[in-house]
Write an enzyme that holds these catalytic residues in place. Sequence first.
Site, PDB file in Angstrom:
ATOM      1  N   ARG A 232       0.854  -1.177   0.000  1.00 27.34           N
ATOM      2  CA  ARG A 232       0.000   0.000   0.000  1.00 27.34           C
ATOM      3  C   ARG A 232       0.901   1.242   0.000  1.00 27.34           C
ATOM      4  O   ARG A 232       1.947   1.267   0.647  1.00 27.34           O
ATOM      5  CB  ARG A 232      -0.922   0.023   1.226  1.00 27.34           C
ATOM      6  CG  ARG A 232      -2.110  -0.927   1.111  1.00 27.34           C
ATOM      7  CD  ARG A 232      -3.090  -0.460   0.043  1.00 27.34           C
ATOM      8  NE  ARG A 232      -4.306  -1.253  -0.020  1.00 27.34           N
ATOM      9  CZ  ARG A 232      -4.490  -2.270  -0.846  1.00 27.34           C
ATOM     10  NH1 ARG A 232      -3.503  -2.653  -1.649  1.00 27.34           N
ATOM     11  NH2 ARG A 232      -5.640  -2.914  -0.878  1.00 27.34           N
ATOM     12  N   GLU A 261      -3.655   8.282  -5.054  1.00 28.70           N
ATOM     13  CA  GLU A 261      -3.813   7.645  -6.363  1.00 28.70           C
ATOM     14  C   GLU A 261      -5.004   8.248  -7.091  1.00 28.70           C
ATOM     15  O   GLU A 261      -6.072   8.386  -6.478  1.00 28.70           O
ATOM     16  CB  GLU A 261      -3.985   6.130  -6.201  1.00 28.70           C
ATOM     17  CG  GLU A 261      -2.762   5.472  -5.581  1.00 28.70           C
ATOM     18  CD  GLU A 261      -2.904   3.964  -5.392  1.00 28.70           C
ATOM     19  OE1 GLU A 261      -3.964   3.409  -5.760  1.00 28.70           O
ATOM     20  OE2 GLU A 261      -1.957   3.339  -4.888  1.00 28.70           O
ATOM     21  N   HIS A 280      -1.086   0.824  -9.822  1.00 27.54           N
ATOM     22  CA  HIS A 280      -1.795  -0.086  -8.917  1.00 27.54           C
ATOM     23  C   HIS A 280      -2.409  -1.260  -9.686  1.00 27.54           C
ATOM     24  O   HIS A 280      -3.584  -1.596  -9.530  1.00 27.54           O
ATOM     25  CB  HIS A 280      -2.876   0.660  -8.137  1.00 27.54           C
ATOM     26  CG  HIS A 280      -3.240  -0.011  -6.844  1.00 27.54           C
ATOM     27  ND1 HIS A 280      -3.668   0.678  -5.743  1.00 27.54           N
ATOM     28  CD2 HIS A 280      -3.253  -1.329  -6.474  1.00 27.54           C
ATOM     29  CE1 HIS A 280      -3.929  -0.159  -4.749  1.00 27.54           C
ATOM     30  NE2 HIS A 280      -3.688  -1.389  -5.165  1.00 27.54           N
TER      31      HIS A 280
END
Length: 323
Positions: A232, A261, A280
């Site tokens: 993360r 993000e 991601h």
Amino acid sequence: MADRLVVLYRDHLPPNRARIESLAETVYATEEELPLFLPGADALLAWWPLTSAVAGAWPDDPAKAPRWVHVAAAGVEPFLFPALTDNPEVVLTNARGVYDRPIAEYVLGLILSLAKDFPGTWEHQRRREWRPSDSERIGHRTVLVWGTGSIGRAVARLLRAVGMRVSGAGRTPRATDPDFGVVHGPAGLREALGEADYVVLAAPLTPATRGMVDAPVLAAMKRGARLVNVGRGPLVDEQALVDALAQGRLAGAALDVFTHEPLPTESPLWEMPGVIISPHTAGEVTDWRADLGELFLDNLLRRREGRPLRNVVDKALGYVVDG
């Protein structure tokens, strides 16, 4: 009587929804619609897991709250709010296992890309420049995998298979582990960081791990080492990482996750040499949504039949505990 199931979605619905609908009275809700449908539901499938909407829509009356929440992701941090975690009647499950091998393959690809300087090769190709250069071996290089859950274990197994020397870092130290060999606890972490050519972050985001890779940790890493983050984004102090890269203490980084993000366009990480950025997507392969849907369907069947659910999250820790 079938469960009343709410499926929270954004852009996509589960691919096996007809089978889900045959087992539960199902309604599909966007984040905006969730407050209308969540009260009184028996179960919630968070098919869109990157959301804060569930906390806002959670019923004030515990009797109207779902008794089961399944998150279609490995990380469950948006769901660890007090009304859910403090209610012993609510079971939280996740998608542990779906992403293990894809992320392990991605990590191997990132390490190879860094060692062989594929980004540099592609840039030379784009410029039509012929620049032969030596690359690094990955065999016998030392890797510290920080996070000993199922993703970390898959990473360790694959990296060991290609000849890398792997150890782990976790809450509980142990001298003999089937995947990591040695797992370093907090007391042995600094020494392990100083020996690793690559540090791979595969830990969940919890209050204990948020910001764990800060300036002192980066300073403890071996000079010329590289950081790979597939856990993360908030595990890492990004400004401290930018500083370590700019000062040449680290040779590079491969980052799939970020504090914010999408990664803001003004972030210096975009243009730093030796840095690989991906959006991601480490765990996303061609059939990943089908795998997510099948895991949930299996748990839905287990619930109907009164069998134990898979991937029950320890709500105090924020992740599924091995064993």
